[in-house]
Design a protein around this motif. Structure first.
Motif, PDB file in Angstrom:
ATOM      1  N   THR A  43       0.835  -1.204   0.000  1.00  0.00           N
ATOM      2  CA  THR A  43       0.000   0.000   0.000  1.00  0.00           C
ATOM      3  C   THR A  43       0.873   1.258   0.000  1.00  0.00           C
ATOM      4  OG1 THR A  43      -0.077  -0.093   2.423  1.00  0.00           O
ATOM      5  CG2 THR A  43      -1.891  -1.149   1.232  1.00  0.00           C
ATOM      6  N   LYS A  44       0.317   2.365  -0.492  1.00  0.00           N
ATOM      7  CA  LYS A  44       0.983   3.678  -0.447  1.00  0.00           C
ATOM      8  C   LYS A  44       1.445   3.958   0.982  1.00  0.00           C
ATOM      9  CE  LYS A  44       2.232   7.989  -1.157  1.00  0.00           C
ATOM     10  NZ  LYS A  44       3.500   8.300  -1.881  1.00  0.00           N
ATOM     11  N   THR A  45       2.639   4.497   1.119  1.00  0.00           N
ATOM     12  CA  THR A  45       3.129   4.827   2.458  1.00  0.00           C
ATOM     13  C   THR A  45       2.104   5.693   3.185  1.00  0.00           C
ATOM     14  OG1 THR A  45       5.434   4.714   1.757  1.00  0.00           O
ATOM     15  CG2 THR A  45       4.969   5.919   3.792  1.00  0.00           C
ATOM     16  N   ALA A  46       1.703   5.221   4.365  1.00  0.00           N
ATOM     17  CA  ALA A  46       0.676   5.903   5.148  1.00  0.00           C
ATOM     18  C   ALA A  46       1.300   6.668   6.306  1.00  0.00           C
ATOM     19  CB  ALA A  46      -0.327   4.883   5.699  1.00  0.00           C
ATOM     20  N   LEU A  67      10.149  11.502 -12.644  1.00  0.00           N
ATOM     21  CA  LEU A  67      10.530  12.386 -11.538  1.00  0.00           C
ATOM     22  C   LEU A  67       9.263  12.643 -10.739  1.00  0.00           C
ATOM     23  CD1 LEU A  67      12.740  15.564 -11.711  1.00  0.00           C
ATOM     24  CD2 LEU A  67      10.509  15.653 -10.598  1.00  0.00           C
ATOM     25  N   ASN A  68       9.335  12.450  -9.402  1.00  0.00           N
ATOM     26  CA  ASN A  68       8.143  12.729  -8.608  1.00  0.00           C
ATOM     27  C   ASN A  68       8.464  13.559  -7.380  1.00  0.00           C
ATOM     28  OD1 ASN A  68       7.513  11.280  -5.805  1.00  0.00           O
ATOM     29  ND2 ASN A  68       8.883   9.917  -6.990  1.00  0.00           N
ATOM     30  N   ALA A  69       7.503  14.446  -7.074  1.00  0.00           N
ATOM     31  CA  ALA A  69       7.579  15.247  -5.849  1.00  0.00           C
ATOM     32  C   ALA A  69       6.203  15.190  -5.187  1.00  0.00           C
ATOM     33  CB  ALA A  69       7.978  16.682  -6.186  1.00  0.00           C
ATOM     34  N   MET A  70       5.705  13.954  -5.020  1.00  0.00           N
ATOM     35  CA  MET A  70       4.323  13.769  -4.565  1.00  0.00           C
ATOM     36  C   MET A  70       4.084  14.369  -3.185  1.00  0.00           C
ATOM     37  SD  MET A  70       3.178  12.203  -7.193  1.00  0.00           S
ATOM     38  CE  MET A  70       1.553  11.683  -6.673  1.00  0.00           C
ATOM     39  N   GLY A  71       5.019  14.170  -2.266  1.00  0.00           N
ATOM     40  CA  GLY A  71       4.862  14.725  -0.923  1.00  0.00           C
ATOM     41  C   GLY A  71       3.942  13.918  -0.032  1.00  0.00           C
ATOM     42  N   LEU A  72       3.927  12.604  -0.271  1.00  0.00           N
ATOM     43  CA  LEU A  72       3.264  11.671   0.637  1.00  0.00           C
ATOM     44  C   LEU A  72       1.741  11.859   0.722  1.00  0.00           C
ATOM     45  CD1 LEU A  72       4.155   9.314   2.355  1.00  0.00           C
ATOM     46  CD2 LEU A  72       5.268  10.927   3.881  1.00  0.00           C
ATOM     47  N   PRO A  73       1.081  12.033  -0.428  1.00  0.00           N
ATOM     48  CA  PRO A  73      -0.380  12.044  -0.374  1.00  0.00           C
ATOM     49  C   PRO A  73      -0.869  10.650   0.011  1.00  0.00           C
ATOM     50  CG  PRO A  73       0.347  11.851  -2.654  1.00  0.00           C
ATOM     51  CD  PRO A  73       1.589  12.068  -1.810  1.00  0.00           C
ATOM     52  N   ASN A  74      -1.769  10.560   0.981  1.00  0.00           N
ATOM     53  CA  ASN A  74      -2.292   9.236   1.360  1.00  0.00           C
ATOM     54  C   ASN A  74      -3.530   9.421   2.217  1.00  0.00           C
ATOM     55  OD1 ASN A  74      -1.613   8.334   4.442  1.00  0.00           O
ATOM     56  ND2 ASN A  74      -0.112   9.824   3.730  1.00  0.00           N
ATOM     57  N   LEU A 124       8.611  -0.145   6.856  1.00  0.00           N
ATOM     58  CA  LEU A 124       8.839   1.195   7.400  1.00  0.00           C
ATOM     59  C   LEU A 124       9.672   1.978   6.389  1.00  0.00           C
ATOM     60  CD1 LEU A 124       8.631   3.209   9.731  1.00  0.00           C
ATOM     61  CD2 LEU A 124      10.620   2.086  10.776  1.00  0.00           C
ATOM     62  N   ASN A 125       9.068   3.041   5.845  1.00  0.00           N
ATOM     63  CA  ASN A 125       9.732   3.847   4.817  1.00  0.00           C
ATOM     64  C   ASN A 125      10.654   4.857   5.501  1.00  0.00           C
ATOM     65  OD1 ASN A 125      10.468   5.463   2.684  1.00  0.00           O
ATOM     66  ND2 ASN A 125       8.376   5.827   1.943  1.00  0.00           N
ATOM     67  N   LEU A 126      11.961   4.651   5.361  1.00  0.00           N
ATOM     68  CA  LEU A 126      12.945   5.537   5.985  1.00  0.00           C
ATOM     69  C   LEU A 126      13.573   6.458   4.951  1.00  0.00           C
ATOM     70  CD1 LEU A 126      14.779   2.962   8.331  1.00  0.00           C
ATOM     71  CD2 LEU A 126      12.898   4.518   8.890  1.00  0.00           C
ATOM     72  N   SER A 127      12.901   6.653   3.822  1.00  0.00           N
ATOM     73  CA  SER A 127      13.583   7.304   2.706  1.00  0.00           C
ATOM     74  C   SER A 127      12.709   8.180   1.822  1.00  0.00           C
ATOM     75  CB  SER A 127      14.245   6.226   1.846  1.00  0.00           C
ATOM     76  OG  SER A 127      13.351   5.143   1.592  1.00  0.00           O
ATOM     77  N   CYS A 128      11.618   8.727   2.354  1.00  0.00           N
ATOM     78  CA  CYS A 128      10.815   9.633   1.527  1.00  0.00           C
ATOM     79  C   CYS A 128      11.599  10.911   1.239  1.00  0.00           C
ATOM     80  CB  CYS A 128       9.492   9.998   2.194  1.00  0.00           C
ATOM     81  SG  CYS A 128       8.639  11.256   1.226  1.00  0.00           S
ATOM     82  N   PRO A 129      11.816  11.237  -0.052  1.00  0.00           N
ATOM     83  CA  PRO A 129      12.656  12.384  -0.383  1.00  0.00           C
ATOM     84  C   PRO A 129      11.911  13.696  -0.593  1.00  0.00           C
ATOM     85  CG  PRO A 129      12.261  11.089  -2.359  1.00  0.00           C
ATOM     86  CD  PRO A 129      11.445  10.468  -1.252  1.00  0.00           C
ATOM     87  N   ASN A 130      10.589  13.701  -0.460  1.00  0.00           N
ATOM     88  CA  ASN A 130       9.841  14.813  -1.046  1.00  0.00           C
ATOM     89  C   ASN A 130       9.057  15.702  -0.090  1.00  0.00           C
ATOM     90  OD1 ASN A 130      10.671  14.168  -3.634  1.00  0.00           O
ATOM     91  ND2 ASN A 130       9.053  12.638  -3.868  1.00  0.00           N
ATOM     92  N   VAL A 131       9.247  15.568   1.204  1.00  0.00           N
ATOM     93  CA  VAL A 131       8.514  16.430   2.121  1.00  0.00           C
ATOM     94  C   VAL A 131       9.490  17.468   2.677  1.00  0.00           C
ATOM     95  CG1 VAL A 131       7.127  16.561   4.203  1.00  0.00           C
ATOM     96  CG2 VAL A 131       6.874  14.608   2.661  1.00  0.00           C
ATOM     97  N   ILE A 190      15.837   0.059  -3.951  1.00  0.00           N
ATOM     98  CA  ILE A 190      16.030   1.392  -3.422  1.00  0.00           C
ATOM     99  C   ILE A 190      14.749   2.215  -3.566  1.00  0.00           C
ATOM    100  CG2 ILE A 190      18.516   1.551  -3.914  1.00  0.00           C
ATOM    101  CD1 ILE A 190      17.757   3.047  -6.533  1.00  0.00           C
ATOM    102  N   ASN A 191      14.640   3.252  -2.766  1.00  0.00           N
ATOM    103  CA  ASN A 191      13.660   4.301  -3.035  1.00  0.00           C
ATOM    104  C   ASN A 191      14.193   5.115  -4.223  1.00  0.00           C
ATOM    105  OD1 ASN A 191      11.590   6.301  -2.700  1.00  0.00           O
ATOM    106  ND2 ASN A 191      11.535   5.848  -0.513  1.00  0.00           N
ATOM    107  N   SER A 192      13.446   6.102  -4.657  1.00  0.00           N
ATOM    108  CA  SER A 192      13.920   6.923  -5.772  1.00  0.00           C
ATOM    109  C   SER A 192      15.222   7.633  -5.399  1.00  0.00           C
ATOM    110  CB  SER A 192      12.842   7.945  -6.158  1.00  0.00           C
ATOM    111  OG  SER A 192      12.510   8.738  -5.048  1.00  0.00           O
ATOM    112  N   ILE A 193      16.013   7.981  -6.411  1.00  0.00           N
ATOM    113  CA  ILE A 193      17.211   8.791  -6.170  1.00  0.00           C
ATOM    114  C   ILE A 193      16.729  10.211  -5.938  1.00  0.00           C
ATOM    115  CG2 ILE A 193      19.358   9.689  -7.141  1.00  0.00           C
ATOM    116  CD1 ILE A 193      19.736   7.129  -8.658  1.00  0.00           C
TER     117      ILE A 193
END
Ligand code: RRO
Length: 309
Positions: A43-46, A67-74, A124-131, A190-193
């Motif tokens: 599932t999408k990181t919550a 390229l994404n800069a979603m910012g954790l929409p969930n 456990l997502n330890l690597s969200c790059p976009n917030v 990996i998560n995204s670069i």
């Protein structure tokens, strides 16, 4: 060749699944994954509370990826926890991705999962790059170790961690030393670069609005980095810790190469976004053709078997 495969003591019909964030935010997308040829889904990181994420445009397809800069929409933890817990066997075969904006939030998320009926696997997502204002945690080794110490004080369901790409052998050494100290079920590389930039040649502008155009890079651009991260952790992690390989999969050959490097499940992100859920049946056919040609009977015979010179 039969692609049926064991991971964390569970049997999956295929090693393929979506990468967290792609085609997994809404229940209708999750249902489409369930009806596809994918072996399972994540599932999408919550986060604890629902989030709208960053302003649009926040995703762009690029010549060699995305390229994404979603910012954790969930839709918030309860939405996904309810979905997975109401599947057969309380979602035993499914993956639930979560992240907190603080240690306290991460622990609260995990306490809720702990107390729930969910019998599946938590990532456990330890690597969200976009917030903005929230660095990728797993680039801070001391903070990562401290968080994991607190997590494993109480959490005893299967837990994996999603890592950002590393680029220095010393960093692989340091992170592997930390991971080996904990009862972690798997690492996902990996998560995204993080924080790449693309310029539109027609307009000479950036292609996404948030963060002045910076965003996480996925797709073919990242495949060599994904292979290297899986291979590096395969050499450093204790054998009880599994690896999921994610990054740049477009063909069965790409899946095969991640398996060779030591991945025992493989996730598809950008290509799933671009092709839709039919990608899984295509990749499985392509992978089977490779395995048949090489006379490989089962996946376990080739995982981590990359030869060096
Ligand atoms: O939502 C996102 O912006 C996002 C996340 Br949480 C992540 O882990 N990786 C990514 O590329 N985008």
């Amino acid at each position: 060749t039969n692609l049926t495969h064991e991971f964390l003591g569970r049997t999956f019909t295929s090693p393929l699944m979506n990468a967290a964030g792609v085609h997994c935010e809404s229940i209708s997308e999750l249902r489409e994954l369930q009806q596809s040829a994918a072996g399972t889904l994540i599932t999408k990181t919550a986060t604890l509370q629902p989030r709208q994420g960053n302003q649009s445009p926040r995703y762009a397809d690029l010549p060699f990826g995305s390229l994404n800069a979603m910012g954790l929409p969930n839709f918030g933890l309860d939405y996904y926890l309810d979905f997975v817990s109401t599947q057969p066997a309380n979602g035993r075969q499914l993956f639930l991705s979560v992240t907190g904006f603080s240690t306290a939030e991460t622990l609260e998320l995990l306490h809720k999962i702990s107390a729930s009926d969910f019998q599946g696997i938590t990532e456990l997502n330890l690597s969200c790059p976009n917030v903005e204002g929230h660095p990728q945690l797993a680039y801070d080794f001391a903070a990562t170790k401290q968080l994991l110490q607190q997590v494993f004080n109480f959490f005893d369901k299967p837990l994996g961690i999603k890592l950002p790409p590393y680029f220095d052998l010393a960093h692989f050494d340091q992170m592997a030393t930390i991971i080996n100290q904990f009862p972690i079920a798997y690492v996902n590389c990996i998560n995204s670069i993080g924080n790449g930039l693309f310029i539109d040649p027609q307009t000479d502008t950036v292609v996404t609005r948030p963060k002045t155009g910076f965003g996480g890079i996925g797709g073919a651009y990242v495949k060599p980095t994904a292979l290297a991260n899986v291979w590096a952790f395969h050499q450093r992690l204790e054998s009880r810790i599994a690896i999921i390989g994610t990054g740049g999969v477009r063909t069965g050959r790409d899946v095969y190469e991640l398996l060779l490097c030591g991945a025992s499940m493989v996730q598809v992100g950008t290509q799933l976004h671009q092709e839709g859920v039919d990608v899984f049946a295509r990749l499985e056919t392509e992978l089977q053709e490779i395995l048949t040609a090489k006379k490989i009977d089962q996946l376990t015979d080739m995982i981590g078997q990359l030869q060096t010179l």
